[in-house]
Design a protein around this motif. Structure first.
Motif, PDB file in Angstrom:
ATOM      1  N   LYS A  37       0.829  -1.206   0.000  1.00 53.68           N
ATOM      2  CA  LYS A  37       0.000   0.000   0.000  1.00 53.68           C
ATOM      3  C   LYS A  37       0.866   1.259   0.000  1.00 53.68           C
ATOM      4  O   LYS A  37       0.514   2.269  -0.624  1.00 53.68           O
ATOM      5  CB  LYS A  37      -0.936   0.004   1.209  1.00 53.68           C
ATOM      6  CG  LYS A  37      -2.059  -1.017   1.118  1.00 53.68           C
ATOM      7  CD  LYS A  37      -2.931  -0.977   2.366  1.00 53.68           C
ATOM      8  CE  LYS A  37      -4.045  -2.018   2.297  1.00 53.68           C
ATOM      9  NZ  LYS A  37      -4.869  -2.018   3.538  1.00 53.68           N
ATOM     10  N   LEU A  38       2.002   1.207   0.686  1.00 55.06           N
ATOM     11  CA  LEU A  38       2.918   2.345   0.698  1.00 55.06           C
ATOM     12  C   LEU A  38       3.503   2.583  -0.691  1.00 55.06           C
ATOM     13  O   LEU A  38       3.663   3.735  -1.118  1.00 55.06           O
ATOM     14  CB  LEU A  38       4.041   2.108   1.716  1.00 55.06           C
ATOM     15  CG  LEU A  38       3.684   2.385   3.177  1.00 55.06           C
ATOM     16  CD1 LEU A  38       4.683   1.726   4.115  1.00 55.06           C
ATOM     17  CD2 LEU A  38       3.626   3.885   3.446  1.00 55.06           C
ATOM     18  N   ILE A  39       3.810   1.511  -1.412  1.00 53.13           N
ATOM     19  CA  ILE A  39       4.302   1.671  -2.783  1.00 53.13           C
ATOM     20  C   ILE A  39       3.230   2.326  -3.643  1.00 53.13           C
ATOM     21  O   ILE A  39       3.502   3.284  -4.394  1.00 53.13           O
ATOM     22  CB  ILE A  39       4.716   0.311  -3.374  1.00 53.13           C
ATOM     23  CG1 ILE A  39       5.898  -0.267  -2.600  1.00 53.13           C
ATOM     24  CG2 ILE A  39       5.070   0.456  -4.855  1.00 53.13           C
ATOM     25  CD1 ILE A  39       6.247  -1.694  -2.978  1.00 53.13           C
ATOM     26  N   ASP A  40       1.988   1.841  -3.547  1.00 47.48           N
ATOM     27  CA  ASP A  40       0.895   2.435  -4.319  1.00 47.48           C
ATOM     28  C   ASP A  40       0.733   3.922  -3.988  1.00 47.48           C
ATOM     29  O   ASP A  40       0.560   4.760  -4.888  1.00 47.48           O
ATOM     30  CB  ASP A  40      -0.417   1.708  -4.026  1.00 47.48           C
ATOM     31  CG  ASP A  40      -0.484   0.323  -4.652  1.00 47.48           C
ATOM     32  OD1 ASP A  40       0.217   0.094  -5.667  1.00 47.48           O
ATOM     33  OD2 ASP A  40      -1.240  -0.524  -4.136  1.00 47.48           O
ATOM     34  N   ALA A  41       0.801   4.250  -2.703  1.00 47.56           N
ATOM     35  CA  ALA A  41       0.644   5.643  -2.292  1.00 47.56           C
ATOM     36  C   ALA A  41       1.792   6.504  -2.798  1.00 47.56           C
ATOM     37  O   ALA A  41       1.591   7.659  -3.198  1.00 47.56           O
ATOM     38  CB  ALA A  41       0.551   5.730  -0.764  1.00 47.56           C
ATOM     39  N   ALA A  42       3.009   5.957  -2.796  1.00 48.32           N
ATOM     40  CA  ALA A  42       4.162   6.705  -3.302  1.00 48.32           C
ATOM     41  C   ALA A  42       4.005   6.970  -4.795  1.00 48.32           C
ATOM     42  O   ALA A  42       4.285   8.081  -5.282  1.00 48.32           O
ATOM     43  CB  ALA A  42       5.449   5.938  -3.025  1.00 48.32           C
ATOM     44  N   VAL A  43       3.549   5.962  -5.538  1.00 47.02           N
ATOM     45  CA  VAL A  43       3.318   6.136  -6.980  1.00 47.02           C
ATOM     46  C   VAL A  43       2.267   7.207  -7.210  1.00 47.02           C
ATOM     47  O   VAL A  43       2.450   8.134  -8.021  1.00 47.02           O
ATOM     48  CB  VAL A  43       2.875   4.793  -7.613  1.00 47.02           C
ATOM     49  CG1 VAL A  43       2.403   5.012  -9.048  1.00 47.02           C
ATOM     50  CG2 VAL A  43       4.009   3.789  -7.578  1.00 47.02           C
ATOM     51  N   HIS A 238      11.043  10.006   4.887  1.00 45.16           N
ATOM     52  CA  HIS A 238      10.349   8.835   5.391  1.00 45.16           C
ATOM     53  C   HIS A 238       8.859   9.008   5.110  1.00 45.16           C
ATOM     54  O   HIS A 238       8.314  10.097   5.228  1.00 45.16           O
ATOM     55  CB  HIS A 238      10.602   8.669   6.888  1.00 45.16           C
ATOM     56  CG  HIS A 238      11.972   8.158   7.198  1.00 45.16           C
ATOM     57  ND1 HIS A 238      12.196   6.981   7.886  1.00 45.16           N
ATOM     58  CD2 HIS A 238      13.203   8.653   6.910  1.00 45.16           C
ATOM     59  CE1 HIS A 238      13.498   6.779   8.006  1.00 45.16           C
ATOM     60  NE2 HIS A 238      14.129   7.788   7.429  1.00 45.16           N
ATOM     61  N   PHE A 239       8.196   7.914   4.741  1.00 45.09           N
ATOM     62  CA  PHE A 239       6.863   7.973   4.160  1.00 45.09           C
ATOM     63  C   PHE A 239       5.929   7.028   4.892  1.00 45.09           C
ATOM     64  O   PHE A 239       6.254   5.858   5.097  1.00 45.09           O
ATOM     65  CB  PHE A 239       6.972   7.584   2.672  1.00 45.09           C
ATOM     66  CG  PHE A 239       5.709   7.701   1.888  1.00 45.09           C
ATOM     67  CD1 PHE A 239       5.025   8.899   1.794  1.00 45.09           C
ATOM     68  CD2 PHE A 239       5.198   6.594   1.214  1.00 45.09           C
ATOM     69  CE1 PHE A 239       3.851   9.009   1.054  1.00 45.09           C
ATOM     70  CE2 PHE A 239       4.037   6.687   0.472  1.00 45.09           C
ATOM     71  CZ  PHE A 239       3.363   7.898   0.386  1.00 45.09           C
ATOM     72  N   VAL A 240       4.770   7.556   5.322  1.00 49.06           N
ATOM     73  CA  VAL A 240       3.813   6.767   6.089  1.00 49.06           C
ATOM     74  C   VAL A 240       2.417   7.000   5.523  1.00 49.06           C
ATOM     75  O   VAL A 240       2.134   8.062   4.966  1.00 49.06           O
ATOM     76  CB  VAL A 240       3.881   7.150   7.585  1.00 49.06           C
ATOM     77  CG1 VAL A 240       3.297   8.540   7.832  1.00 49.06           C
ATOM     78  CG2 VAL A 240       3.215   6.115   8.473  1.00 49.06           C
ATOM     79  N   LEU A 241       1.551   6.005   5.642  1.00 47.36           N
ATOM     80  CA  LEU A 241       0.195   6.153   5.118  1.00 47.36           C
ATOM     81  C   LEU A 241      -0.602   7.173   5.912  1.00 47.36           C
ATOM     82  O   LEU A 241      -1.363   7.966   5.353  1.00 47.36           O
ATOM     83  CB  LEU A 241      -0.528   4.797   5.118  1.00 47.36           C
ATOM     84  CG  LEU A 241      -0.006   3.754   4.135  1.00 47.36           C
ATOM     85  CD1 LEU A 241      -0.733   2.430   4.347  1.00 47.36           C
ATOM     86  CD2 LEU A 241      -0.163   4.230   2.698  1.00 47.36           C
ATOM     87  N   SER A 253       7.447  11.073   9.801  1.00 43.84           N
ATOM     88  CA  SER A 253       7.318  10.709   8.391  1.00 43.84           C
ATOM     89  C   SER A 253       6.301  11.584   7.680  1.00 43.84           C
ATOM     90  O   SER A 253       5.424  12.192   8.287  1.00 43.84           O
ATOM     91  CB  SER A 253       6.919   9.240   8.268  1.00 43.84           C
ATOM     92  OG  SER A 253       7.925   8.390   8.761  1.00 43.84           O
ATOM     93  N   MET A 254       6.412  11.620   6.358  1.00 40.32           N
ATOM     94  CA  MET A 254       5.540  12.428   5.509  1.00 40.32           C
ATOM     95  C   MET A 254       4.365  11.591   5.026  1.00 40.32           C
ATOM     96  O   MET A 254       4.526  10.417   4.691  1.00 40.32           O
ATOM     97  CB  MET A 254       6.351  12.956   4.331  1.00 40.32           C
ATOM     98  CG  MET A 254       5.588  13.799   3.347  1.00 40.32           C
ATOM     99  SD  MET A 254       6.676  14.522   2.067  1.00 40.32           S
ATOM    100  CE  MET A 254       7.170  16.033   2.894  1.00 40.32           C
ATOM    101  N   THR A 255       3.179  12.203   4.964  1.00 40.41           N
ATOM    102  CA  THR A 255       1.975  11.526   4.478  1.00 40.41           C
ATOM    103  C   THR A 255       1.883  11.668   2.957  1.00 40.41           C
ATOM    104  O   THR A 255       2.563  12.502   2.350  1.00 40.41           O
ATOM    105  CB  THR A 255       0.727  12.137   5.125  1.00 40.41           C
ATOM    106  OG1 THR A 255       0.620  13.502   4.705  1.00 40.41           O
ATOM    107  CG2 THR A 255       0.792  12.051   6.640  1.00 40.41           C
ATOM    108  N   PRO A 256       1.021  10.879   2.322  1.00 42.49           N
ATOM    109  CA  PRO A 256       0.841  11.007   0.876  1.00 42.49           C
ATOM    110  C   PRO A 256       0.466  12.422   0.438  1.00 42.49           C
ATOM    111  O   PRO A 256       0.993  12.914  -0.580  1.00 42.49           O
ATOM    112  CB  PRO A 256      -0.279  10.014   0.575  1.00 42.49           C
ATOM    113  CG  PRO A 256      -0.116   8.944   1.607  1.00 42.49           C
ATOM    114  CD  PRO A 256       0.310   9.687   2.849  1.00 42.49           C
TER     115      PRO A 256
END
Length: 260
Positions: A37-43, A238-241, A253-256
């Protein structure tokens, strides 16, 4: 040294659009479905790459209650290093799935290895680049091991002196690295904005004649945006949902929506 590096045909340098890296770290919270899900959100947020950290608690430290192995102060106060690394690590058997899924989603995927076994493992996954984490900048053998892959190398500089950065750059060059980038970093979690001296970015560009980006641990996106104005060609966050996710790194961490 080249003024640009190339990761999967994407040029990154002084005159290119900033390359945005979403660091998964421990924000998967031990759930591979959350990592997907994190990969999808990053994309969906427009990131160019996702990044992992490839280690185990046993390759980084020992399971000890001695004072030297307990964290003092900060958000992880009182926690054993071993327990923190075990909680935040990305299982190695997840890596092939994550790399394959990222490729399907057309987002770059690479990692920070912490020893030669991790370098070899990532090589089998055809990692397109390698990141040297800030604490490992003085691990010259690790830099040589990464250099031997022939891939672009990104080195973070949090906590390093200018002399230590220069030594690491020389080790990389002597080992054959021709595509090298540096990341200005402040190794505080979270890092107060007033402690970030962005003027080190053009200084490192001039001193080492290579691309320089920002590996950022501040809250929000003001500092990363400002870094571009002084020449940052890469931004890693850093990336979090969701900020309410209870993970090792969620608090800084940063949100989408922030990433977008």
């Amino acid at each position: 040294m080249k003024k640009e590096i190339t990761i999967n045909n994407r040029n990154i340098g002084f005159n290119t659009k900033p390359y945005i890296i979403a660091e998964l770290s421990g924000n998967h919270n031990g759930d591979i479905n959350r990592a997907i899900k994190l990969i999808d959100a990053a994309v969906n947020s427009g990131a160019d790459a996702i990044k992992l950290q490839t280690y185990t608690a046993d390759t980084l430290t020992i399971d000890s209650n001695r004072p030297e192995f307990l964290i003092k102060g900060g958000p992880w106060d009182g926690k054993k290093l071993y327990d923190l690394y075990k909680e935040a690590s990305t299982p190695w058997d997840w890596h092939p799935t994550i790399f394959k899924y990222a490729k399907q989603k057309k987002i770059h995927c690479f990692s920070s290895p912490f020893d030669n076994t991790a370098v070899d493992f990532l090589g089998k996954l055809s990692a397109p680049a390698y990141k040297i984490a800030s604490p490992e900048l003085i691990d010259h053998q690790l830099i040589r091991d990464v250099a031997a892959t022939g891939k672009p190398v990104i080195m973070s500089t949090g906590g390093a002196t200018l002399v230590e950065i220069a030594e690491a750059v020389k080790v990389a060059e002597d080992a054959g690295v021709t595509e090298l980038a540096l990341m200005k970093c402040t190794s505080t979690y979270p890092a107060p904005a007033e402690t970030i001296n962005l003027r080190t970015i053009p200084h490192m560009q001039q001193a080492f004649e290579c691309p320089v980006g920002l590996s950022d641990h501040t809250l929000g996106n003001d500092v990363p945006l400002a870094s571009v104005a002084v020449g940052a060609c890469m931004i890693e966050k850093h990336f979090v949902l969701d900020k309410t996710d209870n993970t090792a790194d969620s608090f800084f961490s940063m949100t989408p929506s922030e990433l977008q």
